[in-house]
Design an enzyme around this catalytic site. Structure first.
Site, PDB file in Angstrom:
ATOM      1  N   THR A 139       0.812  -1.214   0.000  1.00 57.10           N
ATOM      2  CA  THR A 139       0.000   0.000   0.000  1.00 57.10           C
ATOM      3  C   THR A 139       0.846   1.264   0.000  1.00 57.10           C
ATOM      4  O   THR A 139       2.025   1.241   0.322  1.00 57.10           O
ATOM      5  CB  THR A 139      -0.941   0.021   1.226  1.00 57.10           C
ATOM      6  OG1 THR A 139      -0.156   0.056   2.409  1.00 57.10           O
ATOM      7  CG2 THR A 139      -1.849  -1.187   1.250  1.00 57.10           C
ATOM      8  N   ASP A 140       0.195   2.363  -0.347  1.00 56.68           N
ATOM      9  CA  ASP A 140       0.857   3.671  -0.274  1.00 56.68           C
ATOM     10  C   ASP A 140       0.347   4.407   0.970  1.00 56.68           C
ATOM     11  O   ASP A 140      -0.361   3.825   1.801  1.00 56.68           O
ATOM     12  CB  ASP A 140       0.634   4.483  -1.555  1.00 56.68           C
ATOM     13  CG  ASP A 140      -0.837   4.752  -1.860  1.00 56.68           C
ATOM     14  OD1 ASP A 140      -1.685   4.620  -0.944  1.00 56.68           O
ATOM     15  OD2 ASP A 140      -1.136   5.112  -3.002  1.00 56.68           O
ATOM     16  N   PHE A 141       0.655   5.654   1.092  1.00 56.92           N
ATOM     17  CA  PHE A 141       0.284   6.431   2.281  1.00 56.92           C
ATOM     18  C   PHE A 141      -1.223   6.496   2.516  1.00 56.92           C
ATOM     19  O   PHE A 141      -1.681   6.719   3.625  1.00 56.92           O
ATOM     20  CB  PHE A 141       0.869   7.842   2.207  1.00 56.92           C
ATOM     21  CG  PHE A 141       0.237   8.673   1.118  1.00 56.92           C
ATOM     22  CD1 PHE A 141      -0.856   9.486   1.400  1.00 56.92           C
ATOM     23  CD2 PHE A 141       0.713   8.634  -0.185  1.00 56.92           C
ATOM     24  CE1 PHE A 141      -1.461  10.237   0.410  1.00 56.92           C
ATOM     25  CE2 PHE A 141       0.125   9.384  -1.181  1.00 56.92           C
ATOM     26  CZ  PHE A 141      -0.964  10.189  -0.885  1.00 56.92           C
TER      27      PHE A 141
END
Length: 150
Positions: free
Chosen positions: A26-28
């Protein structure tokens, strides 16, 4: 000894693989980072080939590199439809569309339950150990043909 259950299952002429989304995917925002979908698609293709009884390691290890067989992605078109999130369980489906000469075309999808998240059309080139195009050996092509109907 390989645990085939880790490699998913062959079904309806194609392949299904379950994968969990981890934090590293995942990203932020908590959504799966777009480039990670490439990893999921690759795992689906690799385990599909594995369950067809093909050892890619053995194909690469031919004594004469001219006889070696490797698969390389030549083209991929991806349509992102909905995001995946951490802890989702995804199903990666891989279906042969066309197997001909030195290339294969595959259709792949990633879904969560009944929601389509991403779809891809993938053209895979067949090369030898020197990186030059080569025909897919007939015995190997036959493993894909019944699944694809071509």
């Amino acid at each position: 000894m390989m645990d085939a259950s880790l490699a998913g299952q062959l079904r309806d002429g194609g392949h299904l693989l379950k994968q969990r989304v981890y934090y590293e995917d995942t990203d932020f925002s908590g959504f799966v980072y777009h480039a990670r979908y490439l990893h999921f698609f690759e795992r689906g293709r690799t385990d599909f080939i594995r369950l067809l009884g093909v050892s890619q390691g053995a194909l690469h290890a031919e004594a004469d590199p001219v006889d070696a067989v490797a698969f390389v992605v030549r083209r991929m078109e991806i349509d992102f439809r909905a995001p995946a999130r951490m802890d989702d369980v995804l199903t990666i489906a891989t279906q042969p569309v066309e197997v001909r000469g030195a290339r294969m075309q595959l259709s792949q999808t990633i879904s969560r339950d009944d929601t389509l998240l991403a779809s891809a059309t993938v053209t895979v080139a067949v090369v030898n150990g020197l990186g030059r195009a080569r025909r897919l050996p007939e015995a190997l092509a036959a493993k894909f043909v019944p699944a694809s109907g071509v």
